[in-house]
Scaffold this motif. Structure first.
Motif, PDB file in Angstrom:
ATOM      1  N   ASN A  52      -6.500  17.087   6.613  1.00  0.00           N
ATOM      2  CA  ASN A  52      -5.651  16.424   5.618  1.00  0.00           C
ATOM      3  C   ASN A  52      -5.930  16.931   4.209  1.00  0.00           C
ATOM      4  O   ASN A  52      -5.008  17.064   3.385  1.00  0.00           O
ATOM      5  N   TYR A  53      -7.192  17.228   3.911  1.00  0.00           N
ATOM      6  CA  TYR A  53      -7.545  17.739   2.592  1.00  0.00           C
ATOM      7  C   TYR A  53      -7.019  19.153   2.396  1.00  0.00           C
ATOM      8  O   TYR A  53      -6.626  19.526   1.281  1.00  0.00           O
ATOM      9  N   LYS A  54      -6.996  19.948   3.470  1.00  0.00           N
ATOM     10  CA  LYS A  54      -6.404  21.287   3.387  1.00  0.00           C
ATOM     11  C   LYS A  54      -4.902  21.178   3.105  1.00  0.00           C
ATOM     12  O   LYS A  54      -4.356  21.947   2.298  1.00  0.00           O
ATOM     13  N   ASP A  55      -4.254  20.213   3.786  1.00  0.00           N
ATOM     14  CA  ASP A  55      -2.818  20.008   3.528  1.00  0.00           C
ATOM     15  C   ASP A  55      -2.578  19.542   2.095  1.00  0.00           C
ATOM     16  O   ASP A  55      -1.585  19.931   1.469  1.00  0.00           O
ATOM     17  N   LEU A 262      -0.799   6.533   6.831  1.00  0.00           N
ATOM     18  CA  LEU A 262      -1.993   5.988   6.190  1.00  0.00           C
ATOM     19  C   LEU A 262      -3.087   7.027   5.971  1.00  0.00           C
ATOM     20  O   LEU A 262      -3.719   7.041   4.910  1.00  0.00           O
ATOM     21  N   PRO A 263      -3.356   7.921   6.951  1.00  0.00           N
ATOM     22  CA  PRO A 263      -4.404   8.926   6.719  1.00  0.00           C
ATOM     23  C   PRO A 263      -4.129   9.824   5.515  1.00  0.00           C
ATOM     24  O   PRO A 263      -5.025  10.095   4.719  1.00  0.00           O
ATOM     25  N   TYR A 264      -2.889  10.259   5.367  1.00  0.00           N
ATOM     26  CA  TYR A 264      -2.582  11.138   4.227  1.00  0.00           C
ATOM     27  C   TYR A 264      -2.604  10.352   2.923  1.00  0.00           C
ATOM     28  O   TYR A 264      -3.011  10.881   1.880  1.00  0.00           O
ATOM     29  N   GLY A 265      -2.203   9.093   2.964  1.00  0.00           N
ATOM     30  CA  GLY A 265      -2.310   8.245   1.781  1.00  0.00           C
ATOM     31  C   GLY A 265      -3.755   8.077   1.353  1.00  0.00           C
ATOM     32  O   GLY A 265      -4.073   8.128   0.157  1.00  0.00           O
ATOM     33  N   ALA A 266      -4.659   7.889   2.326  1.00  0.00           N
ATOM     34  CA  ALA A 266      -6.084   7.777   2.012  1.00  0.00           C
ATOM     35  C   ALA A 266      -6.620   9.085   1.446  1.00  0.00           C
ATOM     36  O   ALA A 266      -7.462   9.081   0.541  1.00  0.00           O
ATOM     37  N   THR A 267      -6.124  10.204   1.953  1.00  0.00           N
ATOM     38  CA  THR A 267      -6.526  11.517   1.432  1.00  0.00           C
ATOM     39  C   THR A 267      -6.116  11.670  -0.027  1.00  0.00           C
ATOM     40  O   THR A 267      -6.893  12.155  -0.858  1.00  0.00           O
ATOM     41  N   ILE A 268      -4.899  11.251  -0.348  1.00  0.00           N
ATOM     42  CA  ILE A 268      -4.433  11.311  -1.739  1.00  0.00           C
ATOM     43  C   ILE A 268      -5.312  10.453  -2.638  1.00  0.00           C
ATOM     44  O   ILE A 268      -5.648  10.834  -3.763  1.00  0.00           O
ATOM     45  N   SER A 269      -5.706   9.283  -2.144  1.00  0.00           N
ATOM     46  CA  SER A 269      -6.541   8.391  -2.952  1.00  0.00           C
ATOM     47  C   SER A 269      -7.878   9.043  -3.286  1.00  0.00           C
ATOM     48  O   SER A 269      -8.379   8.899  -4.411  1.00  0.00           O
ATOM     49  N   TYR A 270      -8.459   9.772  -2.341  1.00  0.00           N
ATOM     50  CA  TYR A 270      -9.717  10.455  -2.620  1.00  0.00           C
ATOM     51  C   TYR A 270      -9.499  11.664  -3.522  1.00  0.00           C
ATOM     52  O   TYR A 270     -10.382  12.034  -4.306  1.00  0.00           O
TER      53      TYR A 270
END
Length: 295
Positions: A52-55, A262-270
């Motif tokens: 997700n962080y790579k994306d 939700l996983p990508y939303g959490a990635t954006i938050s970090y």
């Protein structure tokens, strides 16, 4: 007696500790876990590591939202700091009558909810029924009504203006407190030594205001990077026109709750968290770096 005091101290601290663990620490840890997963459906999450962080790094919409957020924040913060500093100096060092009244008036917009301000300005600048268009047409300044919110630059400008209007009074109060904390003996000594108003400002007031200004900058950065209410209200979550009001938190909201990712939303938050920490450290280094080197 010491053991009893420690026991009661722990008991009184328990509500805060439990609240922190349940409502702050657990969501932080769980959000990080979510950022390392892929959501197959509403209940199943598959661990995918840092995919997700790579994306996120290759996500053009995310980087556009970063640019939008920074632009809106800078358009708001620079005037906010200038106006707040000028007001703090005028109300503190020049002993203006009714200073307390002016501080209260400047702080009043901060008591209004952000969403309410967004709705107010949306109504004012509505291109069909808005008061601004009607007044300008009646005064013959405009020949016909203008769709203000169709312009990306104007949309960002009005968002920054709302932020400035709500927060410059708060910043001026903090800066006023910082100036009031400067010992009067220092100011009086500089006057005796022949320092004019400009030298007192640049050589005494501003250097001694560094801790307060750092606090204002960092807290404004944290709030500015999380701007959500105004773009959400003005655009109903779309971030239009041309995605100019698609801020980082609005993009997070859309991905996590509108697209149910939700996983990508959490990635954006970090991602937002890393940006805030990185630039907060830069601000601290810029303000205090020279002093540390000279020491």
């Amino acid at each position: 007696m010491e053991k009893k005091r420690a026991k009661w101290g722990l008991i009184f601290c328990l509500p805060f500790i439990l609240t922190f663990l349940v409502f702050q620490l657990y969501p932080i840890i769980y959000s990080f876990y979510l950022s390392l997963t892929f959501q197959e459906n509403s209940r199943n999450f598959v661990f995918v590591g840092f995919d997700n962080y790579k994306d996120l790094i290759n996500d053009k919409t995310f980087w556009k939202s970063v640019g939008n957020t920074w632009k809106i924040w800078l358009m708001n913060f620079i005037p906010q700091l200038i106006f707040g500093l000028v007001l703090a100096i005028l109300l503190t060092q020049y002993k203006i009558k009714g200073a307390g009244f002016f501080r209260a008036v400047f702080y009043l917009p901060n008591l209004i909810t952000v969403a309410s301000m967004g709705v107010l300005f949306l109504a004012l600048f509505d291109w069909q029924t808005g008061s601004v268009n009607n007044a300008l047409v009646d005064l013959a300044i405009l020949k016909e009504k203008v769709n203000w919110m169709s312009s990306p630059s104007f949309a960002q400008g009005i968002t920054a203006f709302i932020q400035w209007l709500m927060w410059f009074g708060y910043s001026s109060i903090l800066l006023t407190a910082g100036i009031a904390a400067i010992p009067e003996e220092v100011i009086e000594s500089s006057v005796i030594d022949g320092a004019n108003a400009w030298k007192r400002l640049t050589k005494i007031t501003l250097p001694l205001l560094k801790p307060t200004m750092l606090y204002v900058m960092v807290t404004s950065l944290i709030g500015g990077m999380q701007i959500f209410d105004i773009p959400m209200t003005l655009t109903k979550g779309s971030g239009e026109p041309s995605k100019s009001l698609m801020t980082m938190v609005l993009y997070l909201y859309n991905m996590a709750f509108k697209n149910n990712d939700l996983p990508y939303g959490a990635t954006i938050s970090y991602g937002i968290f890393v940006i805030i920490i990185f630039f907060s450290l830069i601000f601290f280094k810029v303000i205090y770096g020279k002093e540390e080197k000279s020491a």
